[in-house]
Design a protein around this motif. Sequence first.
Motif, PDB file in Angstrom:
ATOM      1  N   TRP A 124       0.796  -1.216   0.000  1.00  0.00           N
ATOM      2  CA  TRP A 124       0.000   0.000   0.000  1.00  0.00           C
ATOM      3  C   TRP A 124       0.831   1.270   0.000  1.00  0.00           C
ATOM      4  N   ARG A 125       2.150   1.143   0.205  1.00  0.00           N
ATOM      5  CA  ARG A 125       2.988   2.335   0.185  1.00  0.00           C
ATOM      6  C   ARG A 125       4.247   2.164  -0.648  1.00  0.00           C
ATOM      7  N   VAL A 126       4.314   1.162  -1.479  1.00  0.00           N
ATOM      8  CA  VAL A 126       5.478   0.974  -2.350  1.00  0.00           C
ATOM      9  C   VAL A 126       5.491   2.067  -3.407  1.00  0.00           C
ATOM     10  N   ARG A 127       6.607   2.778  -3.524  1.00  0.00           N
ATOM     11  CA  ARG A 127       6.732   3.857  -4.488  1.00  0.00           C
ATOM     12  C   ARG A 127       7.372   3.382  -5.785  1.00  0.00           C
ATOM     13  N   ARG A 128       8.349   2.484  -5.667  1.00  0.00           N
ATOM     14  CA  ARG A 128       9.041   1.955  -6.836  1.00  0.00           C
ATOM     15  C   ARG A 128       9.406   0.503  -6.551  1.00  0.00           C
ATOM     16  N   TYR A 129       9.320  -0.311  -7.574  1.00  0.00           N
ATOM     17  CA  TYR A 129       9.689  -1.713  -7.451  1.00  0.00           C
ATOM     18  C   TYR A 129      10.747  -1.988  -8.516  1.00  0.00           C
ATOM     19  N   TYR A 130      11.983  -2.201  -8.089  1.00  0.00           N
ATOM     20  CA  TYR A 130      13.087  -2.386  -9.019  1.00  0.00           C
ATOM     21  C   TYR A 130      13.178  -3.849  -9.450  1.00  0.00           C
ATOM     22  N   THR A 131      13.425  -4.069 -10.720  1.00  0.00           N
ATOM     23  CA  THR A 131      13.464  -5.430 -11.233  1.00  0.00           C
ATOM     24  C   THR A 131      14.804  -5.806 -11.850  1.00  0.00           C
ATOM     25  N   ALA A 132      15.688  -4.842 -12.069  1.00  0.00           N
ATOM     26  CA  ALA A 132      16.964  -5.143 -12.697  1.00  0.00           C
ATOM     27  C   ALA A 132      18.132  -4.535 -11.940  1.00  0.00           C
ATOM     28  N   ALA A 133      17.968  -3.337 -11.416  1.00  0.00           N
ATOM     29  CA  ALA A 133      19.067  -2.674 -10.713  1.00  0.00           C
ATOM     30  C   ALA A 133      19.421  -3.410  -9.434  1.00  0.00           C
ATOM     31  N   LEU A 134      18.426  -3.896  -8.737  1.00  0.00           N
ATOM     32  CA  LEU A 134      18.637  -4.624  -7.505  1.00  0.00           C
ATOM     33  C   LEU A 134      17.321  -5.288  -7.119  1.00  0.00           C
ATOM     34  N   PRO A 135      17.361  -6.344  -6.327  1.00  0.00           N
ATOM     35  CA  PRO A 135      16.116  -6.904  -5.825  1.00  0.00           C
ATOM     36  C   PRO A 135      15.627  -6.044  -4.663  1.00  0.00           C
ATOM     37  N   GLY A 136      14.718  -5.164  -4.922  1.00  0.00           N
ATOM     38  CA  GLY A 136      14.283  -4.269  -3.862  1.00  0.00           C
ATOM     39  C   GLY A 136      13.263  -3.270  -4.324  1.00  0.00           C
ATOM     40  N   PHE A 137      13.017  -2.272  -3.487  1.00  0.00           N
ATOM     41  CA  PHE A 137      11.967  -1.301  -3.762  1.00  0.00           C
ATOM     42  C   PHE A 137      12.166  -0.063  -2.899  1.00  0.00           C
ATOM     43  N   ALA A 138      11.452   0.991  -3.247  1.00  0.00           N
ATOM     44  CA  ALA A 138      11.430   2.225  -2.461  1.00  0.00           C
ATOM     45  C   ALA A 138      10.043   2.339  -1.838  1.00  0.00           C
ATOM     46  N   THR A 139       9.996   2.758  -0.591  1.00  0.00           N
ATOM     47  CA  THR A 139       8.722   2.746   0.119  1.00  0.00           C
ATOM     48  C   THR A 139       8.711   3.796   1.225  1.00  0.00           C
ATOM     49  N   TRP A 140       7.520   4.018   1.791  1.00  0.00           N
ATOM     50  CA  TRP A 140       7.378   4.856   2.974  1.00  0.00           C
ATOM     51  C   TRP A 140       7.262   3.943   4.183  1.00  0.00           C
ATOM     52  N   LEU A 141       7.990   4.248   5.260  1.00  0.00           N
ATOM     53  CA  LEU A 141       7.954   3.434   6.462  1.00  0.00           C
ATOM     54  C   LEU A 141       7.905   4.304   7.709  1.00  0.00           C
ATOM     55  N   THR A 142       7.160   3.842   8.701  1.00  0.00           N
ATOM     56  CA  THR A 142       7.232   4.463  10.016  1.00  0.00           C
ATOM     57  C   THR A 142       8.490   3.962  10.707  1.00  0.00           C
ATOM     58  N   ALA A 143       8.829   4.546  11.830  1.00  0.00           N
ATOM     59  CA  ALA A 143      10.026   4.117  12.557  1.00  0.00           C
ATOM     60  C   ALA A 143       9.909   2.661  12.981  1.00  0.00           C
ATOM     61  N   ALA A 144       8.724   2.253  13.424  1.00  0.00           N
ATOM     62  CA  ALA A 144       8.525   0.872  13.856  1.00  0.00           C
ATOM     63  C   ALA A 144       8.653  -0.090  12.683  1.00  0.00           C
ATOM     64  N   GLU A 145       8.091   0.287  11.521  1.00  0.00           N
ATOM     65  CA  GLU A 145       8.192  -0.563  10.342  1.00  0.00           C
ATOM     66  C   GLU A 145       9.632  -0.677   9.864  1.00  0.00           C
ATOM     67  N   ALA A 146      10.361   0.423   9.928  1.00  0.00           N
ATOM     68  CA  ALA A 146      11.764   0.396   9.506  1.00  0.00           C
ATOM     69  C   ALA A 146      12.583  -0.533  10.392  1.00  0.00           C
ATOM     70  N   ALA A 147      12.334  -0.478  11.705  1.00  0.00           N
ATOM     71  CA  ALA A 147      13.056  -1.359  12.619  1.00  0.00           C
ATOM     72  C   ALA A 147      12.709  -2.820  12.357  1.00  0.00           C
ATOM     73  N   GLU A 148      11.450  -3.089  12.071  1.00  0.00           N
ATOM     74  CA  GLU A 148      11.022  -4.456  11.793  1.00  0.00           C
ATOM     75  C   GLU A 148      11.646  -4.987  10.505  1.00  0.00           C
ATOM     76  N   LEU A 149      11.676  -4.149   9.469  1.00  0.00           N
ATOM     77  CA  LEU A 149      12.270  -4.582   8.206  1.00  0.00           C
ATOM     78  C   LEU A 149      13.776  -4.778   8.328  1.00  0.00           C
ATOM     79  N   ALA A 150      14.437  -3.900   9.062  1.00  0.00           N
ATOM     80  CA  ALA A 150      15.884  -4.013   9.222  1.00  0.00           C
ATOM     81  C   ALA A 150      16.270  -5.329   9.879  1.00  0.00           C
ATOM     82  N   ALA A 151      15.395  -5.866  10.736  1.00  0.00           N
ATOM     83  CA  ALA A 151      15.674  -7.123  11.418  1.00  0.00           C
ATOM     84  C   ALA A 151      15.190  -8.337  10.640  1.00  0.00           C
ATOM     85  N   ASP A 152      14.514  -8.114   9.509  1.00  0.00           N
ATOM     86  CA  ASP A 152      13.972  -9.219   8.719  1.00  0.00           C
ATOM     87  C   ASP A 152      15.104  -9.927   7.972  1.00  0.00           C
TER      88      ASP A 152
END
Length: 299
Positions: free
Chosen positions: A70-98
Motif C-alpha cells: 500500500w505504500r510501495v513507491r518503486r519496485y526495481y526489477t533489474a538494478a537490484l532486488p528491492g523497492f522504495a517505500t514509505w515506512l514508520t520508525a517501527a516498520e523500519a526497525a522491523e524490516l531491518a531485522a527481517d
Amino acid sequence: MPRRFGLPSVYLAAAAATAVATAVTTAVPLAMTPASGLAGRPAANEPSRAYLVTARDRSAARDLVGEVRWRVRRYYTAALPGFATWLTAAEAAELAADPRVRALEPDRLVLPVPGPHRLPAGAADGPGITVYVVDSGLDPAHGDFGDRAWHAFDATGGTGGDCTGHGTRVARQAAGRVHGAAPRARLASVRVLGCGGTGTLSDVVAGLDWVRRHARRPAVATLAVDGAGSAALSTAVRRLERAGVPVTGASLARPARPARPARPTRPTRPAFSAFSADHGASHALVRQNPSGTLRAGEL
C-alpha cells in the motif's frame, strides 16, 4: 436458475463486490508492473519517511512488496532486488531485522559532482557506442551533438530537458564533437536530477534500472552524482557493470573499515574507488518507471 440459499440479490451483489475487491488487493503484488509504484505519501498524520530496501533476492523482494504494497513507491526489477517505500520508525526497525532484507537505508537527496568526467579506457572515439548520461538531462539540440543525442528516460516524471546544464556539460565531455572523449558515440539522456540541481537515491536507482533493461551495447554509462555510502546504489552499479555496461563518474566510496588486530595493517582502499569524478570502469543493472522527484521537505 433458482437461488439455493434464498439470499436477496442485494446481499449477493455485495458479497461478490467484496470478493472481487479482496482478489484484486491480493493479486496486486503479482500483477504490478516493475517499478510502477502503487501509492504516494501515506496519511499526513502518520509519521514516516522514504526508504530504499535491498532484499536478499528477487523472491524475497516480491514477498516484501506484497506485505507493504500500500505504500510501495518503486519496485526495481533489474538494478537490484528491492523497492522504495514509505515506512514508520517501527516498520523500519522491523524490516531491518527481517532476514529477507540485505540493506535498509533512508532515501536522501544526492548532488552532482564536478568534472572532468572521462570515459573508461577503451572507449576510443566512440563509433557504435551509446553513452547513457544518467544526470540532469541533456540538450539534444546542442551543436556539439549533431543528431547523436536524444531523451531516453526521465525518472523525475518530466520530459528529459536539462534545467541546470550539468548533464549537457557531462555529455559534451564524454561525446562532444569538439572536445569529447568519444565524439562519434550516441548520447542517451537518462534524467535523474531535478531542476533544483538535486535528485534522490530512489530516482538514481530508477535510472540505472532503466539502463539495465534497455541499454544498446556496446554501451557506457556516466553517473556524475555523489552516492557515497549507499548500499542500494552500489549494488545497482555493480550489477550494471556485470551486465556489460561500464559506469564512470559515480562517487560511491564507502568509509574504510578499521583493520583487524590479528592482521598486519595495510593501506585501506575504499570500495569502488574506480568510480571517481575523473576516472571510471565497470558495469551493473537497472530500470524503473517515472515518478516525481522528492523535495527536501519530503525526505
